[in-house]
Design an enzyme around this catalytic site. Structure first.
Site, PDB file in Angstrom:
ATOM      1  N   ASN A 160      -4.654   2.514 -13.492  1.00 29.40           N
ATOM      2  CA  ASN A 160      -3.795   1.431 -12.880  1.00 29.40           C
ATOM      3  C   ASN A 160      -2.604   2.101 -12.968  1.00 29.40           C
ATOM      4  OD1 ASN A 160      -2.744  -1.154 -12.071  1.00 29.40           O
ATOM      5  ND2 ASN A 160      -2.186  -1.330 -14.044  1.00 29.40           N
ATOM      6  N   GLY A 193       0.817  -1.296   0.008  1.00 29.38           N
ATOM      7  CA  GLY A 193       0.048   0.095  -0.115  1.00 29.38           C
ATOM      8  C   GLY A 193       0.832   1.399   0.144  1.00 29.38           C
ATOM      9  N   HIS A 210       1.487   0.822 -13.313  1.00 30.89           N
ATOM     10  CA  HIS A 210       2.324  -0.491 -13.580  1.00 30.89           C
ATOM     11  C   HIS A 210       3.635  -0.011 -13.503  1.00 30.89           C
ATOM     12  CE1 HIS A 210       2.930  -4.417 -15.374  1.00 30.89           C
ATOM     13  NE2 HIS A 210       4.176  -3.541 -15.931  1.00 30.89           N
ATOM     14  N   ASN A 239       1.646   2.970  -2.541  1.00 34.89           N
ATOM     15  CA  ASN A 239       1.015   3.765  -3.604  1.00 34.89           C
ATOM     16  C   ASN A 239      -0.266   4.603  -3.006  1.00 34.89           C
ATOM     17  OD1 ASN A 239       2.340   3.959  -6.404  1.00 34.89           O
ATOM     18  ND2 ASN A 239       2.580   1.922  -5.955  1.00 34.89           N
ATOM     19  N   ASP A 293      -2.928  -4.494 -19.084  1.00 34.07           N
ATOM     20  CA  ASP A 293      -2.133  -3.333 -19.323  1.00 34.07           C
ATOM     21  C   ASP A 293      -2.109  -2.634 -20.608  1.00 34.07           C
ATOM     22  OD1 ASP A 293      -1.134  -3.813 -16.587  1.00 34.07           O
ATOM     23  OD2 ASP A 293       0.364  -5.418 -17.423  1.00 34.07           O
ATOM     24  N   GLU A 308       6.513   5.905  -9.525  1.00 36.50           N
ATOM     25  CA  GLU A 308       5.174   5.531  -9.072  1.00 36.50           C
ATOM     26  C   GLU A 308       4.416   6.777  -8.180  1.00 36.50           C
ATOM     27  OE1 GLU A 308       4.227   1.519  -8.105  1.00 36.50           O
ATOM     28  OE2 GLU A 308       6.182   1.037  -9.044  1.00 36.50           O
ATOM     29  N   GLN A 365      10.873   7.242  -7.560  1.00 36.92           N
ATOM     30  CA  GLN A 365      11.312   8.286  -8.744  1.00 36.92           C
ATOM     31  C   GLN A 365      10.010   8.121  -9.739  1.00 36.92           C
ATOM     32  OE1 GLN A 365      15.164   7.648 -10.313  1.00 36.92           O
ATOM     33  NE2 GLN A 365      15.992   7.835  -8.639  1.00 36.92           N
ATOM     34  N   ARG A 408     -13.730 -18.280  -9.629  1.00 35.83           N
ATOM     35  CA  ARG A 408     -13.499 -16.834  -9.843  1.00 35.83           C
ATOM     36  C   ARG A 408     -14.942 -16.004 -10.408  1.00 35.83           C
ATOM     37  NH1 ARG A 408      -9.006 -13.371 -10.145  1.00 35.83           N
ATOM     38  NH2 ARG A 408      -8.031 -15.029  -8.929  1.00 35.83           N
TER      39      ARG A 408
HETATM   40  C1  GAR Z   1       3.674  -1.339  -7.155  1.00 36.92           C
HETATM   41  O1  GAR Z   1       5.209  -1.330  -7.641  1.00 36.92           O
HETATM   42  C2  GAR Z   1       2.820  -1.452  -8.317  1.00 36.92           C
HETATM   43  O2  GAR Z   1       3.126  -0.776  -9.309  1.00 36.92           O
HETATM   44  C3  GAR Z   1       2.658  -2.834  -8.721  1.00 36.92           C
HETATM   45  O3  GAR Z   1       2.521  -3.465  -7.542  1.00 36.92           O
HETATM   46  C4  GAR Z   1       3.497  -2.466  -6.534  1.00 36.92           C
HETATM   47  C5  GAR Z   1       2.509  -2.477  -5.322  1.00 36.92           C
HETATM   48  O4  GAR Z   1       3.163  -1.870  -4.412  1.00 36.92           O
HETATM   49  N1  GAR Z   1       1.600  -3.339  -9.769  1.00 36.92           N
HETATM   50  C6  GAR Z   1       1.658  -3.905 -10.553  1.00 36.92           C
HETATM   51  O5  GAR Z   1       2.396  -4.872 -10.732  1.00 36.92           O
HETATM   52  C7  GAR Z   1       0.144  -4.119 -11.503  1.00 36.92           C
HETATM   53  N2  GAR Z   1       0.208  -4.591 -12.479  1.00 36.92           N
HETATM   54  P1  GAR Z   1       2.347  -0.946  -3.144  1.00 36.92           P
HETATM   55  O6  GAR Z   1       1.222  -2.118  -2.623  1.00 36.92           O
HETATM   56  O7  GAR Z   1       3.305  -0.721  -2.248  1.00 36.92           O
HETATM   57  O8  GAR Z   1       1.686   0.200  -3.625  1.00 36.92           O
END
Ligand code: GAR
Length: 207
Positions: A108, A12, A110, A14, A151, A181, A179, A66
């Protein structure tokens, strides 16, 4: 006011970047309605709880198949009725019915420069492992709208990050987060909240 639901799977960071940007006034005109995790142990749920934001866990493991999970997840998001769904490290494929219902209203983050190192099997640390295996010198992150592909939706913003000789998947992941996300995702939310971007002919236009 843009009312958002944030979907998470793990740490979490982000989500934390979004919360910090709201606190600093870098994201305006935005309210987080709820955080949804597919994983009960996600630290992201604790981050939400400590801010008094409602948190929900909807895990595929709690459903017989699912299809049933997809319906429960989509129903929960529909019930919350957000203007925007933010996938902030959410590692579950979004059900097609939900993509259709929230067309150009799901974004999203990525951890690569799409269309490199993305699609099925490219998520979280795995992306950075593949980047190092391939030996590319520049990677980065992308924030994009979600469509029915993996994606593949319209790209909102990208930021490049250098790969260093001594990088491990973990050190590279951290640099891409710091840098790229944690900057791109709050900026994209603020842009949407303040009407600065639109999707035209499957591409993002700034206005
Ligand atoms: C992040 O690096 C995000 O970009 C990636 O998972 C991580 C989650 O970190 N997402 C993907 O790979 C989606 N395809 P976080 O829980 O610390 O935000």
């Amino acid at each position: 006011m843009l009312r958002i639901v944030v979907c998470v799977s793990g740490g979490g960071t982000n989500l934390q970047a979004i919360l910090d940007a709201i606190d600093r006034g870098q994201i305006t005109n935005t309210e987080i309605l709820a955080v949804i995790s597919n994983n009960a142990g996600a630290r992201a749920l604790t981050r939400a709880e400590s801010r008094g934001i409602p948190g929900f866990c909807i895990s595929p493991k709690s459903f017989s198949d699912r299809e049933t999970f997809n319906r429960a997840f989509t129903d929960k998001v529909c019930e919350l009725n957000p203007d925007l769904v933010v996938l902030a490290g959410f590692l579950v494929k979004i059900p097609e019915a939900m993509v259709a219902r929230f067309s150009n209203r799901i974004i999203n983050i990525h951890p690569s420069l799409i269309p490199s190192f993305c699609g099925v099997g490219y998520y979280g640390l795995k992306v950075h492992e593949k980047v190092l295996e391939r030996g590319v010198r520049v990677t980065g992150a992308t924030v994009h709208f979600v469509n029915e592909g993996m994606d593949e939706g319209p790209i909102i913003a990208q930021k490049a990050v250098s790969v260093e000789e001594e990088d491990t998947p973990e050190s590279l992941q951290r640099r891409v987060m710091e840098q790229a996300e944690w900057i791109l995702l709050p900026e994209a939310i603020d842009d949407i909240a303040n009407g600065r971007i639109a999707v035209v002919n499957n591409k993002v236009r700034r206005q």
